[in-house]
Design an enzyme around this catalytic site. Structure first.
Site, PDB file in Angstrom:
ATOM      1  N   ARG A   1      -3.872 -32.877   4.633  1.00  0.00           N
ATOM      2  CA  ARG A   1      -4.019 -32.911   3.172  1.00  0.00           C
ATOM      3  C   ARG A   1      -3.367 -34.113   2.519  1.00  0.00           C
ATOM      4  O   ARG A   1      -3.949 -34.707   1.620  1.00  0.00           O
ATOM      5  CB  ARG A   1      -3.606 -31.603   2.506  1.00  0.00           C
ATOM      6  N   THR A   2      -2.191 -34.506   2.961  1.00  0.00           N
ATOM      7  CA  THR A   2      -1.542 -35.620   2.255  1.00  0.00           C
ATOM      8  C   THR A   2      -2.335 -36.905   2.459  1.00  0.00           C
ATOM      9  O   THR A   2      -2.585 -37.653   1.517  1.00  0.00           O
ATOM     10  CB  THR A   2      -0.084 -35.779   2.712  1.00  0.00           C
TER      11      THR A   2
ATOM     12  N   LYS B   1       2.486 -49.726  21.430  1.00  0.00           N
ATOM     13  CA  LYS B   1       2.893 -50.814  22.335  1.00  0.00           C
ATOM     14  C   LYS B   1       4.358 -51.170  22.111  1.00  0.00           C
ATOM     15  O   LYS B   1       4.871 -52.098  22.723  1.00  0.00           O
ATOM     16  CB  LYS B   1       2.031 -52.061  22.082  1.00  0.00           C
TER      17      LYS B   1
ATOM     18  N   ARG C   1       4.058 -41.988   6.343  1.00  0.00           N
ATOM     19  CA  ARG C   1       4.683 -40.739   6.813  1.00  0.00           C
ATOM     20  C   ARG C   1       5.271 -41.022   8.190  1.00  0.00           C
ATOM     21  O   ARG C   1       4.611 -41.605   9.051  1.00  0.00           O
ATOM     22  CB  ARG C   1       3.666 -39.610   6.912  1.00  0.00           C
TER      23      ARG C   1
ATOM     24  N   HIS D   1       9.866 -35.719   0.382  1.00  0.00           N
ATOM     25  CA  HIS D   1       8.404 -35.809   0.259  1.00  0.00           C
ATOM     26  C   HIS D   1       8.131 -35.881  -1.255  1.00  0.00           C
ATOM     27  O   HIS D   1       7.657 -34.917  -1.857  1.00  0.00           O
ATOM     28  CB  HIS D   1       7.782 -34.561   0.897  1.00  0.00           C
TER      29      HIS D   1
HETATM   30  C1  NCD Z   1       4.177 -30.435   4.133  1.00  0.00           C
HETATM   31  C2  NCD Z   1       4.871 -31.571   4.876  1.00  0.00           C
HETATM   32  O1  NCD Z   1       4.211 -32.338   5.582  1.00  0.00           O
HETATM   33  O2  NCD Z   1       6.075 -31.655   4.708  1.00  0.00           O
HETATM   34  N1  NCD Z   1       2.782 -30.576   4.128  1.00  0.00           N
HETATM   35  C3  NCD Z   1       2.207 -31.345   3.157  1.00  0.00           C
HETATM   36  O3  NCD Z   1       2.523 -32.503   2.991  1.00  0.00           O
HETATM   37  N2  NCD Z   1       1.344 -30.750   2.343  1.00  0.00           N
HETATM   38  C4  NCD Z   1       4.620 -29.089   4.550  1.00  0.00           C
HETATM   39  C5  NCD Z   1       4.460 -28.683   5.987  1.00  0.00           C
HETATM   40  O4  NCD Z   1       4.038 -29.454   6.834  1.00  0.00           O
HETATM   41  O5  NCD Z   1       4.780 -27.517   6.260  1.00  0.00           O
END
Ligand code: NCD
Length: 331
Positions: free
Chosen positions: A79-80, A109, A130, A158
């Protein structure tokens, strides 16, 4: 043929430049929620509402035409990453998606994060990162000359998720001040909880933290809560908070952060929000979850109008549209 001089549609001389007020966000990294004050939050939320209206009316615009986003994900994400991609594309920009984990890229690498960032900024105007380590987003931002947006640094922060969470609370309940917010589940490793908690310290809220002993909120975050002077309680039991909560923010136990899987097994099914639990809650209340869920909220809760988690996902796109436009100076 008779010709007629038309009045110009726009007077370019007096038209405001596209570099409108972005509340100081132009060119900025977004690394932690601590960089947002109430004024900036209300600016971002206002922009997100405009984005929603625009998407509902016409689907997309060309505000970020010619701009490129590099989406660099060292951890799994659906989703992100899709949310950032959709946000960029609805604003007319394009995306370099490096979201299939690192195994297909030169990171496998042995390239350093700083080098990967310095390469990507040759192609892109903004980078979303991320990464499994706390502090990685800051490290990337130090290497980069383009804005870096933290999409999760291990169990750290986040921030864009916290913005969309707060925006969802605001849109669902009309206000944030005065609410009782209960966070349930993995408060130790859940970075969305850490960011949302810090953001909520700017509001007059009561906080309830519901977790098994080994998944309690880290001391560092708890100390910030205590220093803020807000009303706060910790418990192991959802029953202690359900009747008074205005927001029930449920999270997944973060299996990937456990070093001892036996410990994970002990707590993985600790909570499940069911229609029976919902029956004890206020009529006007919201259940939220950053998703993915792995059993913490029973499917039969989905049809309850208080279940806001899919609306929350959609809000994420509007918030990220607002942020991308702001950091790229196209407010
Ligand atoms: C969250 C994350 O990646 O921290 N997910 C997200 O970004 N919607 C929560 C999770 O992974 O549980």
């Amino acid at each position: 043929m008779q010709t007629k001089t038309l009045e110009p549609l726009f007077d370019f001389a007096t038209m405001p430049s596209p570099m409108l007020n972005s509340n100081g966000l132009t060119g900025q990294d977004i690394l932690s929620v601590s960089q947002f004050d109430r004024d900036t939050l209300s600016y971002i939320f206002g922009r997100a509402r405009e984005m929603r209206e625009m998407v509902e009316r016409v689907g997309g615009v060309d505000l970020l035409k010619g701009k490129v986003l590099a989406c660099l994900f060292y951890e799994p994400s659906t989703r992100t990453s899709s949310s950032f991609i959709a946000a960029m594309e609805r604003l007319g920009g394009s995306v370099i998606p490096i979201t299939q984990g690192v195994k297909f890229s030169s990171i496998s690498k042995g390239e350093t994060l700083a080098d990967t960032i310095r390469v990507l900024e040759q192609y892109a105007d903004v980078i979303v990162l991320r990464h499994p380590e706390i502090g990685s987003a800051r490290e990337a931002a130090e290497a980069a000359s383009v804005p870096v947006l933290n999409a999760g640094d291990g169990p750290g922060e986040h921030p864009t998720q916290a913005l969309l969470d707060l925006f969802t609370i605001r849109e669902e309940l009309g206000t944030v001040d005065g609410l009782k917010v209960a966070m349930v589940g993995d408060l130790r490793y859940g970075r969305t909880v850490h960011s949302l908690t810090k953001l909520l310290l700017q509001y007059n809220v009561s906080l309830r933290f519901v977790a098994p002993e080994i998944l309690r909120l880290p001391l560092k975050v708890m100390n910030e809560v205590i220093d803020s002077g807000l009303n706060v309680r910790e418990t192991h039991d959802v029953a202690d908070v359900i009747e008074n909560a205005d927001v029930l923010y449920v999270t997944r136990v973060q299996k990937e952060r456990f070093t001892d899987l036996a410990q994970y097994e002990e707590v993985k099914n600790y909570y499940e929000i069911t229609p029976e639990i919902m029956a004890m809650a206020k009529k006007k209340m919201v259940v939220m979850h950053p998703l993915p869920r792995v059993g913490e909220i029973h499917d039969s809760v989905d049809s309850d109008p208080r279940a806001a988690y899919f609306r929350q996902v959609r809000n994420g796109m509007y918030i990220r549209m607002a942020l991308l436009a702001a950091v790229l100076g196209r407010a």
